[in-house]
Scaffold this motif. Structure first.
Motif, PDB file in Angstrom:
ATOM      1  N   MET A 101      48.588 -38.517  -5.803  1.00  0.00           N
ATOM      2  CA  MET A 101      48.285 -37.810  -4.620  1.00  0.00           C
ATOM      3  C   MET A 101      48.806 -38.606  -3.240  1.00  0.00           C
ATOM      4  N   LYS A 158      40.236 -33.139  -3.313  1.00  0.00           N
ATOM      5  CA  LYS A 158      40.533 -33.365  -4.789  1.00  0.00           C
ATOM      6  C   LYS A 158      40.657 -32.333  -5.696  1.00  0.00           C
ATOM      7  N   ASN A 178      47.438 -42.844  -6.444  1.00  0.00           N
ATOM      8  CA  ASN A 178      46.930 -42.371  -7.849  1.00  0.00           C
ATOM      9  C   ASN A 178      45.493 -41.876  -8.116  1.00  0.00           C
ATOM     10  N   LEU A 179      45.300 -40.915  -8.694  1.00  0.00           N
ATOM     11  CA  LEU A 179      43.791 -40.397  -8.772  1.00  0.00           C
ATOM     12  C   LEU A 179      43.517 -40.310 -10.179  1.00  0.00           C
ATOM     13  N   ARG A 180      42.287 -40.639 -10.512  1.00  0.00           N
ATOM     14  CA  ARG A 180      42.051 -40.157 -12.113  1.00  0.00           C
ATOM     15  C   ARG A 180      40.592 -39.261 -11.788  1.00  0.00           C
ATOM     16  N   LEU A 181      40.934 -38.180 -12.586  1.00  0.00           N
ATOM     17  CA  LEU A 181      39.844 -37.213 -12.445  1.00  0.00           C
ATOM     18  C   LEU A 181      39.075 -37.253 -13.889  1.00  0.00           C
ATOM     19  N   ASN A 234      44.316 -26.853  -7.838  1.00  0.00           N
ATOM     20  CA  ASN A 234      44.658 -27.746  -6.624  1.00  0.00           C
ATOM     21  C   ASN A 234      44.577 -26.993  -5.283  1.00  0.00           C
ATOM     22  N   ILE A 278      46.454 -41.437  -0.725  1.00  0.00           N
ATOM     23  CA  ILE A 278      45.510 -42.164  -1.472  1.00  0.00           C
ATOM     24  C   ILE A 278      46.189 -42.433  -2.756  1.00  0.00           C
ATOM     25  N   GLY A 326      42.600 -39.566   4.943  1.00  0.00           N
ATOM     26  CA  GLY A 326      41.973 -40.090   3.743  1.00  0.00           C
ATOM     27  C   GLY A 326      40.892 -39.253   3.520  1.00  0.00           C
ATOM     28  N   GLU A 332      39.900 -36.879   0.500  1.00  0.00           N
ATOM     29  CA  GLU A 332      38.922 -37.054  -0.296  1.00  0.00           C
ATOM     30  C   GLU A 332      38.033 -35.768  -0.570  1.00  0.00           C
ATOM     31  N   GLY A 368      45.397 -37.825 -14.680  1.00  0.00           N
ATOM     32  CA  GLY A 368      45.982 -39.005 -13.820  1.00  0.00           C
ATOM     33  C   GLY A 368      46.825 -38.040 -12.720  1.00  0.00           C
TER      34      GLY A 368
END
Length: 285
Positions: free
Chosen positions: A140, A35, A145-148, A63, A143, A28, A32, A137
């Motif tokens: 990943m 991202k 779902n990730l919202r950037l 990415n 972790i 994680g 982190e 959205g």
């Protein structure tokens, strides 16, 4: 022996859980710091008609991971003159390859009626200030779902549709069977940027009779606030057009015209690559 064996299994299980949690925590932490990143590179005008304008925001997404990730969706909030104007959410369905940068396009349609109703200052404005707040959205590993969040602000020219008018219709040759004429189409550019008219796709009617249609590739540069003239040569079959048009071409009466079609145009490269302008004009010559 049995209690000792059970105690041994419990100890192994606890050790495994601790090591597993530690590994997940490490993964994680790694994720982190890996991202994806995104940046809005610019804004383009891709369409212009009597109802509104089509804008596209180009977003570069990087990415940095050693594996592919998915951009599932994005949400947006477009603000004009510091007021929220257009909100929405769209699915993306884009797979981003490992350690690569990909470009996604965010298309937005701005309706003129809604714009003028919400922002009276646009009627005479040449520029409009905007801010685009987006959320990308991602799906990943580990972790989830990730919202950037991504923001971009600036100014863009307020596009105005060029005005077209038929300046003249000159008769070059007239017989009982056909007529060769030259149509002069005037174009005025009311915008704060220059335009290049690349080609004209037209349909022309005179006194209700279909006279001609075609595609003319005749690039014409029109400066900001300037005007120019497109020359359209036509050959008219008078047997099909009728005697009324023959008399009109002799100068004995006026001519009613209908001109429809579209013009392919372009502007400054950083804003306007290529877009179509509708052509609808009726009147008398």
């Amino acid at each position: 022996m049995m209690p000792r064996y059970i105690s041994f299994l419990i100890c192994c299980l606890l050790i495994g859980l601790v090591q597993g949690c530690s590994s997940l925590q490490q993964v994680g932490q790694v994720m982190e710091g890996r991202k994806p990143t995104a940046q809005v590179e610019g804004i383009r005008l891709t369409g212009l008609d009597f109802d509104g304008v089509d804008l596209v925001f180009d977003v570069d997404v990087h990415n940095p991971n050693l594996f592919a990730i998915d951009l599932a969706e994005f949400d947006y909030d477009l603000q004009l003159f510091e007021q929220s104007f257009l909100k929405g959410r769209q699915s993306a369905g884009v797979n981003l390859a490992a350690q690569t940068k990909s470009r996604i396009e965010v298309p937005l349609r701005l309706g003129f009626q809604q714009l003028l109703k919400s922002y009276h200052q646009l009627r005479n404005a040449d520029q409009a200030s905007y801010q685009l707040d987006m959320g990308l959205g991602f799906i990943m590993p580990v972790i989830g779902n990730l919202r950037l969040p991504v923001s971009f602000a600036g100014d863009f020219p307020v596009p105005k549709i060029p005005d077209f008018s038929i300046r003249s219709l000159s008769v070059k040759r007239l017989t009982l069977n056909e007529a060769e004429v030259l149509l002069q189409l005037g174009v005025e550019n009311p915008n704060s940027f220059s335009l290049v008219l690349q080609q004209l796709d037209y349909n022309l009617k005179l006194n209700g009779a279909a006279i001609g249609k075609g595609l003319i590739r005749q690039p014409v540069d029109i400066a900001q606030g300037g005007n120019s003239v497109l020359s359209i040569p036509l050959t008219i079959d008078l047997a099909e057009a009728g005697k009324g048009l023959y008399s009109a071409l002799l100068g004995l009466s006026g001519i009613r015209y209908e001109l429809n079609g579209s013009i392919l145009a372009s502007g400054p490269r950083e804003l306007l690559e290529s877009f179509k302008i509708p052509l609808e004009k009726q009147g008398h010559i």
